[in-house]
Design an enzyme around this catalytic site. Structure first.
Site, mmCIF file in Angstrom:
data_model
loop_
_atom_site.group_PDB
_atom_site.id
_atom_site.type_symbol
_atom_site.label_atom_id
_atom_site.label_comp_id
_atom_site.label_asym_id
_atom_site.label_seq_id
_atom_site.Cartn_x
_atom_site.Cartn_y
_atom_site.Cartn_z
ATOM 1 N N ASP A 140 48.169 12.126 57.941
ATOM 2 C CA ASP A 140 48.555 11.153 58.970
ATOM 3 C C ASP A 140 50.057 11.175 59.272
ATOM 4 O OD1 ASP A 140 45.934 10.414 59.206
ATOM 5 O OD2 ASP A 140 46.113 8.577 58.033
ATOM 6 N N LYS A 196 46.683 -0.678 58.724
ATOM 7 C CA LYS A 196 45.426 -0.517 59.476
ATOM 8 C C LYS A 196 44.306 -0.026 58.560
ATOM 9 C CE LYS A 196 44.746 3.389 62.063
ATOM 10 N NZ LYS A 196 43.536 4.141 61.668
ATOM 11 N N ASN A 197 44.574 1.047 57.825
ATOM 12 C CA ASN A 197 43.502 1.682 57.058
ATOM 13 C C ASN A 197 43.131 0.914 55.785
ATOM 14 O OD1 ASN A 197 43.278 3.543 59.033
ATOM 15 N ND2 ASN A 197 44.292 5.206 57.928
ATOM 16 N N ARG A 224 34.576 15.902 61.340
ATOM 17 C CA ARG A 224 34.469 14.633 60.620
ATOM 18 C C ARG A 224 33.033 14.116 60.463
ATOM 19 N NH1 ARG A 224 39.051 10.610 62.657
ATOM 20 N NH2 ARG A 224 38.915 9.809 60.546
ATOM 21 N N ARG A 229 46.189 1.907 68.862
ATOM 22 C CA ARG A 229 45.165 1.832 67.818
ATOM 23 C C ARG A 229 45.803 1.577 66.459
ATOM 24 N NH1 ARG A 229 40.705 6.453 67.941
ATOM 25 N NH2 ARG A 229 40.095 5.113 66.207
ATOM 26 N N CYS A 276 35.256 14.292 67.638
ATOM 27 C CA CYS A 276 36.507 13.608 67.339
ATOM 28 C C CYS A 276 37.655 14.545 67.685
ATOM 29 C CB CYS A 276 36.527 13.247 65.860
ATOM 30 S SG CYS A 276 38.105 12.668 65.261
#
Ligand code: EPU
Length: 417
Positions: A304, A22-23, A121, A396, A116
């Site tokens: 993460d 994803k990233n 952030r 997501r 967030c």
């Protein structure tokens, strides 16, 4: 809204294949804004965040063709230089279009993301860097309004290592006049992947993967064909799932070279991890030993993976301390894990976890992507039924997670609420 229901405990056994990252995909799709002909990307994961990025690029005027996990994109006829609030508020990484739009089209208007679930952030470092490169920046009506006839190379020092900040500025600098130097740049594998993509497009970037990156601006970039790297966080989540359920799982397409700190920590807990024929075999131990974890930018332990590791420590033998150094508010999973019987105390940036032999299934609520993953892991190892609501957070960043876990023998299903 969907719910995920898990009946545990379950031992996971079998093979699972990791999807595209994803990233890595998010900045790479933004990089398509830097050129005007068709680029083709393979192994693009089908995720909500990727759908949000596609919606944003379509809004800007991109043409997109999709076939399974292959995505073709062309950004020839641009109709808007704006990332609207409706899209940015659902995904902060929408700000990744700022650098490319500004450097190619001389203007960009990007909504400020606002609050967030995991921390404040801000985007101050992205803006500081663009200003140093000569951009005129105004905050108006909740939007960042930027213009620059031509960005100029500059020497930029990031006070904090920022992943999307480094990516945004690498993309902006790729078409700037002269050389840009990024000091204390993020070293994450996704930054390296973006630099490789940009270099394939004709950019001149050196040093990606270190904290000192130089980008020599070029006049134009060309379209490319590229296969997205596997998702290290998805792979890590399956490794922990195998360890927590004392399972035996072969993980295919596993980027183990990008997971060194996680692998070291998991080995300390007693999990066995072996590279075998291009895959990685993860076998759990009957007794999970407790370990301490401190999250840090890459190559440190990834933030993460913090929530997932906390679920594991919830059933470890002994006491562990997990320190979250990257985000100031990334402990939203704690109160939900406690509802499942975990013994966790928060003191500032530290979570102190006293492991218990077994957690118990409970109705819980997902609050952000990785928090949701930790609840799934806890549910797999807990006794009884765990019902996770607000599953859209999970969607997501994990492609077909319930299907993949069911394939490993988990009793897991998705139901409509
Ligand atoms: N920060 C600032 N100012 C800035 C930018 C960042 O103070 O201008 C601070 C942040 O508040 C944070 C720290 O710097 O405390 C690091 O944030 P970073 O900018 O590196 O995070 P990000 O780029 O917004 C990416 C990932 C996140 C991941 C972090 C850290 C993407 C699209 N997102 O976010 O992924 O947690 O790096 O590794 O790459 C996830 O996938 O679940 C996720 C949240």
């Amino acid at each position: 809204m969907d719910k995920i229901i898990i009946e545990g405990p379950n031992r996971l056994v079998g093979e699972v294949t990791i999807s595209g990252s994803k990233n890595a995909t998010l900045p790479i799709l933004s990089a398509a804004l830097l050129t005007n002909d068709w680029s083709t990307f393979y192994n693009v994961p089908k995720l909500r965040d990727i759908a949000t990025m596609k919606a944003l690029l379509l809004h800007i005027g991109a043409e997109i063709q999709e076939d399974g996990n292959t995505l073709k994109i062309r950004t020839k006829n641009i109709k808007s230089l704006e990332a609207p609030y409706e899209l940015v508020k659902t995904m902060r990484a929408s700000s990744l279009v700022l650098g490319p739009l500004l450097t190619r089209f001389k203007r960009a208007k990007v909504s400020l993301p606002g609050g967030c679930a995991i921390g404040a952030r801000p985007l101050n470092l992205h803006l500081m860097a663009l200003e140093k490169m000569g951009a005129d920046i105004k905050i108006e009506g909740g939007y960042i309004n930027t213009k620059a006839d031509k960005l100029k190379g500059a020497r930029i020092y990031f006070d904090i290592s920022t992943v999307t900040g480094t990516e945004n500025i690498m993309m902006a600098a790729a078409l700037a006049d002269g050389v840009t130097v990024l000091e204390n740049a993020a070293q994450e594998p996704e930054v390296v992947e973006l630099a490789e993509v940009l270099n394939k497009m004709g950019a001149r970037i050196k040093g990606a993967g270190t904290d000192y990156i130089t980008i020599e601006g070029v006049d134009s970039l060309r379209p490319i064909t590229h296969t997205i790297m596997p998702d290290r966080i998805e792979a890590g989540t399956f490794m922990i799932a195998a360890g927590m359920t004392k399972g035996d799982v072969i993980i295919k397409n596993c980027p183990i070279q990008n997971l060194e700190t996680l692998v070291m920590k998991l080995k300390e807990t007693g999990v066995e991890i072996k590279a075998e024929n291009g895959s990685v075999r993860v076998s759990g131990d009957a007794h999970i030993r407790s370990v301490d974890i401190k999250t840090l930018p890459y190559p440190g332990f990834p933030t993460d993976m913090q929530a997932q590791m906390m679920a594991m420590m919830g059933i470890a033998n002994g006491l562990s301390v997990i320190t979250e150094n990257v985000f100031e508010n990334r402990f939203m999973h704690v109160s939900e894990l406690k509802r499942m019987g975990a013994d966790i105390k928060i003191e500032g940036r530290n979570a102190i976890i006293k492991g218990r032999p077994l957690l118990s299934g409970a109705p819980v609520m997902a609050t952000d992507l990785r928090a949701s993953a930790s609840l799934v892991l806890a549910g797999l190892a807990a006794g009884g039924i765990t019902e996770i609501s607000r599953v859209y957070h999970l969607d997501r960043g994990y492609e077909r997670i319930e299907e993949k876990l069911a394939g490993l023998g988990a009793k897991i299903k998705r139901v409509k609420e």
